[in-house]
Design a protein around this motif. Sequence first.
Motif, mmCIF file in Angstrom:
data_model
loop_
_atom_site.group_PDB
_atom_site.id
_atom_site.type_symbol
_atom_site.label_atom_id
_atom_site.label_comp_id
_atom_site.label_asym_id
_atom_site.label_seq_id
_atom_site.Cartn_x
_atom_site.Cartn_y
_atom_site.Cartn_z
ATOM 1 N N VAL A 4 95.626 28.631 85.946
ATOM 2 C CA VAL A 4 96.389 27.419 85.675
ATOM 3 C C VAL A 4 95.400 26.364 85.203
ATOM 4 N N VAL A 5 95.722 25.708 84.096
ATOM 5 C CA VAL A 5 94.860 24.663 83.548
ATOM 6 C C VAL A 5 95.616 23.340 83.574
ATOM 7 N N CYS A 6 95.045 22.368 84.258
ATOM 8 C CA CYS A 6 95.559 20.994 84.274
ATOM 9 C C CYS A 6 94.626 20.190 83.359
ATOM 10 N N ALA A 7 95.166 19.623 82.277
ATOM 11 C CA ALA A 7 94.271 19.031 81.283
ATOM 12 C C ALA A 7 94.962 17.929 80.499
ATOM 13 N N TYR A 8 94.130 17.027 79.960
ATOM 14 C CA TYR A 8 94.627 15.946 79.112
ATOM 15 C C TYR A 8 93.451 15.390 78.328
ATOM 16 N N GLY A 9 93.739 14.708 77.246
ATOM 17 C CA GLY A 9 92.718 14.008 76.483
ATOM 18 C C GLY A 9 91.880 14.942 75.623
ATOM 19 N N GLU A 10 90.876 14.356 74.972
ATOM 20 C CA GLU A 10 90.035 15.113 74.040
ATOM 21 C C GLU A 10 89.217 16.182 74.757
ATOM 22 N N ASP A 25 93.124 34.399 80.421
ATOM 23 C CA ASP A 25 94.552 34.540 80.700
ATOM 24 C C ASP A 25 95.058 33.227 81.295
ATOM 25 N N VAL A 26 95.518 32.327 80.435
ATOM 26 C CA VAL A 26 96.050 31.043 80.886
ATOM 27 C C VAL A 26 97.555 31.210 81.062
ATOM 28 N N GLY A 27 98.015 31.151 82.304
ATOM 29 C CA GLY A 27 99.419 31.400 82.592
ATOM 30 C C GLY A 27 100.287 30.161 82.595
ATOM 31 N N LEU A 28 99.647 28.984 82.717
ATOM 32 C CA LEU A 28 100.391 27.728 82.772
ATOM 33 C C LEU A 28 99.450 26.586 82.462
ATOM 34 N N VAL A 29 99.944 25.608 81.684
ATOM 35 C CA VAL A 29 99.215 24.367 81.455
ATOM 36 C C VAL A 29 100.033 23.221 82.037
ATOM 37 N N VAL A 30 99.375 22.419 82.842
ATOM 38 C CA VAL A 30 99.956 21.212 83.426
ATOM 39 C C VAL A 30 99.289 20.030 82.729
ATOM 40 N N THR A 31 100.084 19.152 82.127
ATOM 41 C CA THR A 31 99.503 18.024 81.416
ATOM 42 C C THR A 31 100.374 16.789 81.625
ATOM 43 N N HIS A 32 100.060 15.720 80.910
ATOM 44 C CA HIS A 32 100.783 14.456 81.059
ATOM 45 C C HIS A 32 101.638 14.182 79.836
ATOM 46 N N SER A 44 96.399 16.822 71.250
ATOM 47 C CA SER A 44 97.381 17.108 72.297
ATOM 48 C C SER A 44 97.110 18.440 72.989
ATOM 49 N N VAL A 45 96.911 18.372 74.300
ATOM 50 C CA VAL A 45 96.792 19.582 75.112
ATOM 51 C C VAL A 45 98.098 20.370 75.074
ATOM 52 N N PHE A 80 91.900 25.145 86.913
ATOM 53 C CA PHE A 80 90.933 24.286 86.250
ATOM 54 C C PHE A 80 91.547 22.917 85.993
ATOM 55 N N SER A 81 90.761 21.876 86.227
ATOM 56 C CA SER A 81 91.157 20.516 85.895
ATOM 57 C C SER A 81 90.187 19.992 84.846
ATOM 58 N N PHE A 82 90.705 19.738 83.644
ATOM 59 C CA PHE A 82 89.900 19.245 82.536
ATOM 60 C C PHE A 82 90.420 17.867 82.123
ATOM 61 N N TYR A 83 89.881 16.832 82.739
ATOM 62 C CA TYR A 83 90.278 15.447 82.463
ATOM 63 C C TYR A 83 91.755 15.200 82.758
ATOM 64 N N TYR A 84 92.265 15.909 83.737
ATOM 65 C CA TYR A 84 93.610 15.630 84.240
ATOM 66 C C TYR A 84 93.519 14.361 85.077
ATOM 67 N N ARG A 85 94.502 13.492 84.980
ATOM 68 C CA ARG A 85 94.367 12.135 85.508
ATOM 69 C C ARG A 85 94.758 11.965 86.974
ATOM 70 N N LEU A 86 95.362 12.954 87.583
ATOM 71 C CA LEU A 86 95.830 12.799 88.954
ATOM 72 C C LEU A 86 94.974 13.585 89.940
ATOM 73 N N MET A 87 94.750 12.995 91.108
ATOM 74 C CA MET A 87 94.079 13.711 92.192
ATOM 75 C C MET A 87 95.031 14.756 92.765
ATOM 76 N N MET A 88 94.484 15.902 93.086
ATOM 77 C CA MET A 88 95.287 16.985 93.655
ATOM 78 C C MET A 88 95.062 17.060 95.152
#
Length: 198
Positions: A4-10, A25-32, A44-45, A80-88
């Motif tokens: 699972v990849v949580c990502a936003y921005g450049e 194998d990316v099964g899901l992307v979580v973004t804003h 755009s992610v 993975f969190s790649f510049y995702y804006r929220l704390m988990m």
Amino acid sequence: MPHVVCAYGEVGHEALAELLDLGADVGLVVTHQDAPGEKIWFRSVAALARSAGVPVVTPDDVNTDGSVATIAAVKPDFLFSFYYRLMMKPRVLALPSRGALNLHGSYLPRYRGRAPVNWVLVNGESETGVTLHEMDEKPDHGAIVAQRRIAIARDDTALTLTRKLAAESRLQLREVYPKLIDGSAPRTPQDHRQSSYF
């Protein structure tokens, strides 16, 4: 197992692009959702993920019961969190079987926090970095998996330095991802006495 990849921005866009190029194998992307009124200068992610056939969700809060259930259904090995804006919160971080990792735009433990690119420039630093580290309940606090130093030029701006970080993030993931998969990637505790937060 899928990631699972949580990502936003450049940086998020480039890091996700590198994982996809590596055949991850990316099964899901979580973004804003892009915020109304925000100047969107980065790629755009969500568009990248959809073009690769990866499901995308854009929850207002990744820590809700619904979001936790959505991520859990993927049965991820890594998150993975790649510049995702929220704390988990801990229950999200506990979902991946092999760990939750964050990509931070400084050479940790220095410049923890939300705007490391801005603050290294404000403070006249000559170098910064990118750090992939384990996530825990505190921001930018967990053990370091990989780091790369980045020189700051006298004429760098937040834009040019962010683009440098994005490029170095790709190189870092290219080097460390195989080690994550085979289990040989290091986990080096941070020296919290040397930390700073902005």
